[in-house]
Design an enzyme around this catalytic site. Structure first.
Site, PDB file in Angstrom:
ATOM      1  N   VAL A   1       0.841  -1.193   0.000  1.00 15.26           N
ATOM      2  CA  VAL A   1       0.000   0.000   0.000  1.00 15.26           C
ATOM      3  C   VAL A   1       0.883   1.253   0.000  1.00 15.26           C
ATOM      4  CG1 VAL A   1      -1.764   1.306   1.276  1.00 15.26           C
ATOM      5  CG2 VAL A   1      -1.900  -1.190   1.158  1.00 15.26           C
ATOM      6  N   CYS A   2       2.003   1.186   0.721  1.00 16.16           N
ATOM      7  CA  CYS A   2       2.877   2.355   0.884  1.00 16.16           C
ATOM      8  C   CYS A   2       3.296   3.011  -0.435  1.00 16.16           C
ATOM      9  CB  CYS A   2       4.107   1.988   1.701  1.00 16.16           C
ATOM     10  SG  CYS A   2       3.731   1.433   3.373  1.00 16.16           S
ATOM     11  N   PRO A   3       3.750   2.254  -1.435  1.00 17.14           N
ATOM     12  CA  PRO A   3       4.188   2.932  -2.656  1.00 17.14           C
ATOM     13  C   PRO A   3       3.048   3.650  -3.381  1.00 17.14           C
ATOM     14  CG  PRO A   3       4.279   0.552  -2.961  1.00 17.14           C
ATOM     15  CD  PRO A   3       4.005   0.809  -1.509  1.00 17.14           C
TER      16      PRO A   3
END
Length: 182
Positions: free
Chosen positions: A50-52
């Site tokens: 999810v972070c990118p």
């Protein structure tokens, strides 16, 4: 018991950073942003899923934030070397590619702890996003479960509402009138 941060001076910090272009390292302190708005966001770990999506979306919108005299700083508990490797990893290999802002390393987890987003038992941060005004007052905070990404559009909307200097009703958007209290 959690301590309120909104409306208070933002907790001070100094962290090492990986430059957004992936070529080097630096440092970032809260005092570096004095006189500007700052979007400070925490994410759990590099090389996750999810972070990118969040980091690259904020990077794509960086020019919009710049127009609003706002800087962006991303933070996780990973090292500057891991940040640099992730920035230099191609997007199609779960990398970030070049960014328009630095990523800071909170190795000691002290900054995540100070901002109330550290999951102590896991040693990682929740998805916390903070808007800090030019005088260092923390004006906005949102903390998400790590399974759910945040919204760039909502961050921009709230930033513009805060910068409007007035009372903003529900669903206020740039160009809308502020509330008038009689």
């Amino acid at each position: 018991m959690a301590e309120r941060l909104v409306g208070k001076q933002a907790p001070d910090f100094t962290m090492e950073t990986a430059t957004g272009d992936g070529t080097g390292f630096g440092k970032a302190s809260l005092s570096d942003y004095k006189g500007k708005w700052l979007v400070l966001f925490f994410y759990p770990l590099d090389f996750t899923f999810v972070c990118p999506t969040e980091i690259t979306a904020l990077s794509y919108a960086a020019a919009q934030f710049k127009e609003l005299d706002t800087e962006i700083l991303g933070v996780s508990i990973d090292s500057i070397h891991t940040h640099k490797a992730w920035i230099n990893t191609p997007v199609n290999d779960n990398g970030l590619g070049k960014l328009e802002f630095p990523l800071a390393a909170d190795i000691t987890k002290s900054v995540a702890r100070d901002y109330g987003v550290l999951i102590e038992e896991e040693g990682i941060a929740l998805r916390g996003l903070f808007i800090i005004d030019p005088e260092g007052e923390l004006k906005y905070e949102v903390v998400n479960h790590n399974d759910v990404g945040r919204s760039v559009e909502e961050t921009l909307r709230v930033l513009q509402a805060l910068q409007s200097g007035g009372l903003c009703p529900m669903n206020w958007k740039p160009g809308d009138k502020n509330l008038v209290v009689k």
